[in-house]
Design a protein around this motif. Sequence first.
Motif, PDB file in Angstrom:
ATOM      1  N   ALA A 146      12.562 -24.867 -45.694  1.00 45.10           N
ATOM      2  CA  ALA A 146      13.044 -25.315 -44.389  1.00 45.10           C
ATOM      3  C   ALA A 146      14.171 -24.434 -43.881  1.00 45.10           C
ATOM      4  O   ALA A 146      14.957 -23.892 -44.658  1.00 45.10           O
ATOM      5  CB  ALA A 146      13.542 -26.752 -44.504  1.00 45.10           C
ATOM      6  N   CYS A 147      14.238 -24.303 -42.561  1.00 48.34           N
ATOM      7  CA  CYS A 147      15.403 -23.701 -41.932  1.00 48.34           C
ATOM      8  C   CYS A 147      16.232 -24.827 -41.313  1.00 48.34           C
ATOM      9  O   CYS A 147      15.843 -25.997 -41.312  1.00 48.34           O
ATOM     10  CB  CYS A 147      15.014 -22.633 -40.909  1.00 48.34           C
ATOM     11  N   TYR A 148      17.392 -24.461 -40.807  1.00 47.87           N
ATOM     12  CA  TYR A 148      18.333 -25.429 -40.229  1.00 47.87           C
ATOM     13  C   TYR A 148      17.696 -26.160 -39.049  1.00 47.87           C
ATOM     14  O   TYR A 148      17.902 -27.350 -38.851  1.00 47.87           O
ATOM     15  CB  TYR A 148      19.552 -24.618 -39.800  1.00 47.87           C
ATOM     16  N   ARG A 149      16.878 -25.425 -38.274  1.00 48.99           N
ATOM     17  CA  ARG A 149      16.281 -26.035 -37.081  1.00 48.99           C
ATOM     18  C   ARG A 149      15.108 -26.953 -37.440  1.00 48.99           C
ATOM     19  O   ARG A 149      14.697 -27.772 -36.628  1.00 48.99           O
ATOM     20  CB  ARG A 149      15.831 -24.947 -36.091  1.00 48.99           C
ATOM     21  N   CYS A 150      14.570 -26.842 -38.642  1.00 50.95           N
ATOM     22  CA  CYS A 150      13.476 -27.716 -39.041  1.00 50.95           C
ATOM     23  C   CYS A 150      13.895 -29.183 -38.997  1.00 50.95           C
ATOM     24  O   CYS A 150      13.068 -30.053 -38.744  1.00 50.95           O
ATOM     25  CB  CYS A 150      13.018 -27.393 -40.463  1.00 50.95           C
ATOM     26  N   PHE A 151      15.184 -29.456 -39.288  1.00 51.92           N
ATOM     27  CA  PHE A 151      15.598 -30.866 -39.306  1.00 51.92           C
ATOM     28  C   PHE A 151      16.737 -31.169 -38.339  1.00 51.92           C
ATOM     29  O   PHE A 151      16.849 -32.283 -37.864  1.00 51.92           O
ATOM     30  CB  PHE A 151      15.945 -31.320 -40.732  1.00 51.92           C
ATOM     31  N   ARG A 189       5.905 -26.965 -37.082  1.00 50.99           N
ATOM     32  CA  ARG A 189       6.065 -26.877 -35.621  1.00 50.99           C
ATOM     33  C   ARG A 189       7.485 -26.474 -35.232  1.00 50.99           C
ATOM     34  O   ARG A 189       7.863 -26.562 -34.061  1.00 50.99           O
ATOM     35  CB  ARG A 189       5.720 -28.227 -34.984  1.00 50.99           C
ATOM     36  N   CYS A 190       8.277 -26.040 -36.207  1.00 52.61           N
ATOM     37  CA  CYS A 190       9.667 -25.631 -35.923  1.00 52.61           C
ATOM     38  C   CYS A 190       9.674 -24.446 -34.954  1.00 52.61           C
ATOM     39  O   CYS A 190       8.954 -23.470 -35.150  1.00 52.61           O
ATOM     40  CB  CYS A 190      10.353 -25.250 -37.231  1.00 52.61           C
ATOM     41  N   PRO A 191      10.527 -24.510 -33.918  1.00 51.97           N
ATOM     42  CA  PRO A 191      10.576 -23.404 -32.951  1.00 51.97           C
ATOM     43  C   PRO A 191      11.121 -22.104 -33.550  1.00 51.97           C
ATOM     44  O   PRO A 191      10.898 -21.027 -33.003  1.00 51.97           O
ATOM     45  CB  PRO A 191      11.531 -23.916 -31.865  1.00 51.97           C
ATOM     46  N   ALA A 192      11.833 -22.206 -34.687  1.00 51.01           N
ATOM     47  CA  ALA A 192      12.403 -20.981 -35.277  1.00 51.01           C
ATOM     48  C   ALA A 192      11.508 -20.394 -36.367  1.00 51.01           C
ATOM     49  O   ALA A 192      11.303 -19.184 -36.416  1.00 51.01           O
ATOM     50  CB  ALA A 192      13.787 -21.272 -35.853  1.00 51.01           C
ATOM     51  N   CYS A 193      10.983 -21.268 -37.262  1.00 50.62           N
ATOM     52  CA  CYS A 193      10.272 -20.736 -38.425  1.00 50.62           C
ATOM     53  C   CYS A 193       8.841 -21.258 -38.520  1.00 50.62           C
ATOM     54  O   CYS A 193       8.167 -21.014 -39.517  1.00 50.62           O
ATOM     55  CB  CYS A 193      11.045 -21.054 -39.710  1.00 50.62           C
ATOM     56  N   GLY A 194       8.401 -22.002 -37.478  1.00 49.28           N
ATOM     57  CA  GLY A 194       7.084 -22.629 -37.539  1.00 49.28           C
ATOM     58  C   GLY A 194       5.943 -21.638 -37.402  1.00 49.28           C
ATOM     59  O   GLY A 194       6.130 -20.434 -37.230  1.00 49.28           O
TER      60      GLY A 194
END
Length: 272
Positions: free
Chosen positions: A169-174, A243-248
């Motif tokens: 996960a990245c920070y933006r995932c959650f 579906r994460c906008p950074a790492c999805g």
Amino acid sequence: MTLTGEEVLRYSRQILLPEVGGRGQERLRQARVLVVGAGGLGSPAALYLAAAGVGSVGLCDADRVDLTNLQRQILHGTPDVGRPKVDSGAEALVRLNPGVQVLRHPFRLTAANALGVIQGYDVVVDGTDTFPSKFLVNDACAAAGVPYVYAGILRFEGQMLTVVPGRGACYRCFFREPPPPGAVPTCAQAGILGAVAGVMGSLQALEVLKLLLGVGEPMVNRLLLFEGETLTFRELRVHRDPRCPACGDPPHRRPLSDEPGAVCAANPSDRC
Ligand SMILES: [Zn+2]
């Protein structure tokens, strides 16, 4: 290149560790680590990385040293008040270890310059103090495919997560979006104990060294929560969001951009 006699002596206590050894020490000397924010988190992180013999340490910060910084930003001293933090920070690191090359980036990271700065580094330390900056570091590292170590601090509390692109996960995932400006108090409003910054920044340095050496279990998919008043560490499992906008996965990824609320509400001199 093999280690010099002086390097063998300087790093002897960590070369003794089977997980480091001479080979690991050479690997650290080859490594390039960027510290974004030479403040409360970046200070201990950069000092421990330089002390450990990381060959190149980048410092990215647009600010000058303010008297209110010195209670926690131990990279800087009283005579440095008014000086650019990248200058006083670079001097402190070289004084500690002249074998370290310090690269100065005396500006704020933005969507326009972030990729250019981050590319070429092996690992990034997030020592920023605003939500827009934290999201930018996250998104830029995801786009560049560079691992980074996030931390955040406030009052007696801290959080940390290690983000390795492709591994979790990245920070933006959650934390999907930054909170609205003013919704979460800054260190200038709510306060911070310097030793809490020291704990979290030191843990970031430890994570970076583990990544560079390829030892241990990094805090990937594990959000560390530190509570200083009761001295407790907890961890939360987190998961990569496809579906994460950074790492999805495509097409969910979006191009790097500054957050709409990127203008920091806090006075720049009130950085954590
Ligand atoms: Zn993500």
